[in-house]
Design an enzyme around this catalytic site. Structure first.
Site, short mmCIF file in Angstrom:
data_model
loop_
_atom_site.label_atom_id
_atom_site.label_comp_id
_atom_site.label_asym_id
_atom_site.label_seq_id
_atom_site.Cartn_x
_atom_site.Cartn_y
_atom_site.Cartn_z
N TYR A 58 0.68 -1.31 -0.04
CA TYR A 58 -0.14 -0.04 -0.02
C TYR A 58 0.95 1.17 -0.05
O TYR A 58 0.63 2.21 -0.58
CB TYR A 58 -0.87 -0.04 1.18
CG TYR A 58 -2.07 1.06 1.01
CD1 TYR A 58 -3.14 0.92 0.43
CD2 TYR A 58 -1.83 2.15 2.06
CE1 TYR A 58 -3.90 1.88 0.30
CE2 TYR A 58 -2.81 3.23 1.93
CZ TYR A 58 -3.85 3.04 1.25
OH TYR A 58 -4.75 4.13 1.06
N ILE A 83 -0.83 -11.41 -1.37
CA ILE A 83 -1.71 -12.57 -1.37
C ILE A 83 -2.72 -12.75 -0.73
O ILE A 83 -3.01 -12.01 0.36
CB ILE A 83 -0.60 -13.59 -0.50
CG1 ILE A 83 0.84 -13.78 -1.19
CG2 ILE A 83 -1.17 -15.12 -0.64
CD1 ILE A 83 2.12 -14.44 -0.42
N HIS A 89 -9.42 -7.40 2.17
CA HIS A 89 -8.20 -6.67 2.25
C HIS A 89 -7.52 -6.85 0.89
O HIS A 89 -6.66 -5.67 0.60
CB HIS A 89 -7.05 -6.93 3.60
CG HIS A 89 -5.96 -6.08 3.94
ND1 HIS A 89 -6.13 -4.78 4.32
CD2 HIS A 89 -4.85 -6.45 3.41
CE1 HIS A 89 -4.89 -4.57 4.25
NE2 HIS A 89 -4.10 -5.49 3.84
N PHE A 114 6.44 -2.89 -13.34
CA PHE A 114 5.58 -3.25 -12.26
C PHE A 114 5.73 -4.81 -12.09
O PHE A 114 5.55 -5.56 -12.66
CB PHE A 114 4.06 -2.92 -12.84
CG PHE A 114 2.97 -3.47 -11.66
CD1 PHE A 114 2.69 -2.71 -10.85
CD2 PHE A 114 2.16 -4.80 -11.83
CE1 PHE A 114 1.71 -2.76 -9.82
CE2 PHE A 114 1.35 -5.17 -11.00
CZ PHE A 114 0.98 -4.24 -10.06
#
Length: 156
Positions: A58, A83, A89, A114
């Site tokens: 994040y 994961i 979440h 990425f």
């Protein structure tokens, strides 16, 4: 007709950062090693490579914006491992990290690769971090090297 593409070779003077999340470090450490290996194999100077660690996926977009805005780097290879668990979440973190990374790349018009894994389980992550499915960190750095080369070619 001309075909313009990047080469998988650095000139040796590119300043690059590998931005990696520490969360799921068993996976992200292997991704980071793969990216470092690729950088060295394709002509990168280790003295021009910075490894930047953040707590989790994040936080990647926030620090990516800082790195790109600093003017110190020619490109950034972003790595992480998200994961899926038993709560939503995963969906929130993976969506926001992906959007934020894309936004930063476009905002600064700089090469960013990425290499953030989004997997359903730890086994899939392990496979993508150096076993059956190769090392996605190595692949992400390969992408960055090609982007750096292509940007140089397009500059003229």
């Amino acid at each position: 007709m001309r075909i313009i593409e990047g080469k998988l070779q650095l000139q040796g003077n590119e300043k690059v950062a590998i931005l990696t999340s520490r969360f799921n470090h068993i996976i992200t450490d292997r991704l980071k090693e793969g990216a470092m290996d690729c950088f060295k194999r394709h002509g990168g100077d280790e003295d021009l490579l910075d490894i930047v660690l953040v707590p989790g996926a994040y936080e990647l977009p926030f620090i990516l914006e800082r790195l790109l805005g600093s003017g110190k780097y020619d490109g950034v290879c972003v790595l992480g491992a998200i994961i899926r668990g038993g709560t939503p979440h995963f969906d929130y973190v993976s969506a926001e990290a992906t959007k934020g990374i894309a936004h930063a790349m476009l905002k600064y018009s700089m090469p960013v690769s990425f290499g953030v894994l989004t997997t359903d389980n730890i086994e899939q992550a392990i496979e993508r971090a150096g076993s059956k499915a190769g090392n996605k960190g190595f692949e992400a750095m390969s992408t960055l090297i090609e982007l750096l080369s292509l940007c140089q070619t397009l500059k003229g």
